[in-house]
Enzyme design. Structure first.
Site, PDB file in Angstrom:
ATOM      1  N   CYS A 136      12.470 -12.171 -13.690  1.00 33.85           N
ATOM      2  CA  CYS A 136      13.919 -12.349 -13.543  1.00 33.85           C
ATOM      3  C   CYS A 136      14.684 -11.855 -14.769  1.00 33.85           C
ATOM      4  O   CYS A 136      15.823 -11.394 -14.641  1.00 33.85           O
ATOM      5  CB  CYS A 136      14.258 -13.807 -13.250  1.00 33.85           C
ATOM      6  SG  CYS A 136      13.603 -14.984 -14.438  1.00 33.85           S
ATOM      7  N   HIS A 172      14.636 -19.253 -15.480  1.00 37.20           N
ATOM      8  CA  HIS A 172      15.307 -18.287 -14.603  1.00 37.20           C
ATOM      9  C   HIS A 172      16.549 -17.696 -15.262  1.00 37.20           C
ATOM     10  O   HIS A 172      17.356 -18.413 -15.862  1.00 37.20           O
ATOM     11  CB  HIS A 172      15.695 -18.942 -13.276  1.00 37.20           C
ATOM     12  CG  HIS A 172      16.167 -17.951 -12.254  1.00 37.20           C
ATOM     13  ND1 HIS A 172      15.380 -16.910 -11.814  1.00 37.20           N
ATOM     14  CD2 HIS A 172      17.357 -17.823 -11.601  1.00 37.20           C
ATOM     15  CE1 HIS A 172      16.051 -16.195 -10.926  1.00 37.20           C
ATOM     16  NE2 HIS A 172      17.248 -16.721 -10.790  1.00 37.20           N
ATOM     17  N   ASP A 182      21.956 -12.502  -8.694  1.00 32.83           N
ATOM     18  CA  ASP A 182      20.752 -13.326  -8.803  1.00 32.83           C
ATOM     19  C   ASP A 182      19.616 -12.661  -8.018  1.00 32.83           C
ATOM     20  O   ASP A 182      19.769 -12.352  -6.836  1.00 32.83           O
ATOM     21  CB  ASP A 182      21.034 -14.724  -8.242  1.00 32.83           C
ATOM     22  CG  ASP A 182      19.948 -15.729  -8.578  1.00 32.83           C
ATOM     23  OD1 ASP A 182      18.796 -15.317  -8.826  1.00 32.83           O
ATOM     24  OD2 ASP A 182      20.246 -16.938  -8.600  1.00 32.83           O
TER      25      ASP A 182
END
EC number: 3.4.19.12
Length: 280
Positions: free
Chosen positions: A20, A126, A141
């Site tokens: 991520c 994250h 995202d």
């Protein structure tokens, strides 16, 4: 007026393993500029510099160099999560500065986030990016199938909700790359990057939401049926208990009635025996 970049297309990366941080950096830059190996190299460089500083401090403080050489990396975890320092160094290559939203220098952004161009958000392991592209805000995202369009009003509300949930938010400032040649981008995307028009992104999100809604409806139907069954079971148990109470009361009443009849019969028999003895 902001110039249209990348032909009006949006660059989005869908979550791959624990990458991520890579997805976040690339969506800030709007192109596949970094791979996980690039960020790992940045992390290794930072680790080397930090160890050098610690070794110099050890010489002054009387510590053994081995006390610091055994230290694990503070910039990349075994699971592949990178520190904010790694993201900062990677973006510095493009002359971009990353600063916390809660610092005094960021006060204008706290009042009006619309003035900015990009935010980096982090919680636990994250990372994701909120980015203005061609005058419109999007949530990039990597857990989303496509970028989520954010209205200017919702941008502030969304950031406030993230802060309230404990997310760390950073502003990205500087001159962002305006173009990323798509011919070379497909080679560097590592299969998780994609170029989408705003219309395509909206269509993908609607299709994904429809599928999620159907799954959620089935799940909710199952839950509701379970609740109805549980409620029915409770009603049945209560009715059965009431039935048992009624039966018990009836049984007790019958028992008392039988006992009274037995006593009456016993009394009648006793009286008859006494009268027979008198006659004798």
């Amino acid at each position: 007026m902001e110039r249209t970049s990348n032909g009006g297309m949006l660059y989005h990366e869908v979550q791959e393993s624990n990458l991520c941080a890579v997805h976040c950096v690339n969506t800030v830059l709007q192109g596949p500029f970094f791979s996980e190996f690039d960020l790992a190299a940045v992390a290794a460089d930072l680790d080397g510099k930090e160890r050098q500083v610690m070794l110099e401090g050890a010489a002054v403080g009387g510590f053994a160099p081995g006390d610091f050489l055994a230290e694990e990396s503070h910039n990349v975890s075994l699971g592949g999560d990178f520190s904010i320092q790694v993201l900062q160094k990677a973006l510095e290559v493009w002359d971009l500065q990353v600063i916390p939203l809660n610092c005094p220098d960021a006060e204008p952004a706290q009042i009006d986030p619309e003035l900015e161009s990009a935010f980096i958000c982090h919680l636990h392991d994250h990372w994701f990016c909120i980015r203005k592209v061609n005058g419109e805000w999007y949530n990039f995202d990597s857990l989303l199938a496509a970028p989520q369009h954010l209205s200017k009003f919702y941008l502030s509300a969304f950031l406030d909700s993230l802060k309230g949930a404990g997310w760390s938010i950073f502003i990205v400032k500087g001159n962002f790359p305006q173009e990323c040649p798509m011919s070379s981008s497909s080679e560097a995307s590592n299969s998780f990057g994609q170029w989408l028009s705003p219309e395509d992104a909206e269509r993908i999100r609607k299709n994904t939401s429809s599928g999620s809604s159907a799954r959620n409806k089935r799940s909710n139907d199952n839950v509701n049926q379970q609740r109805r069954n549980q409620a029915l079971s409770r009603e049945e148990v209560q009715a059965f208990s009431e039935m048992e109470d009624d039966d018990l009361k009836a049984a007790i009443a019958a028992s008392l009635l039988d006992a009274s009849a037995a006593e009456a019969n016993l009394g009648a028999v006793g009286t008859s025996e006494k009268e027979t003895e008198k006659q004798k």
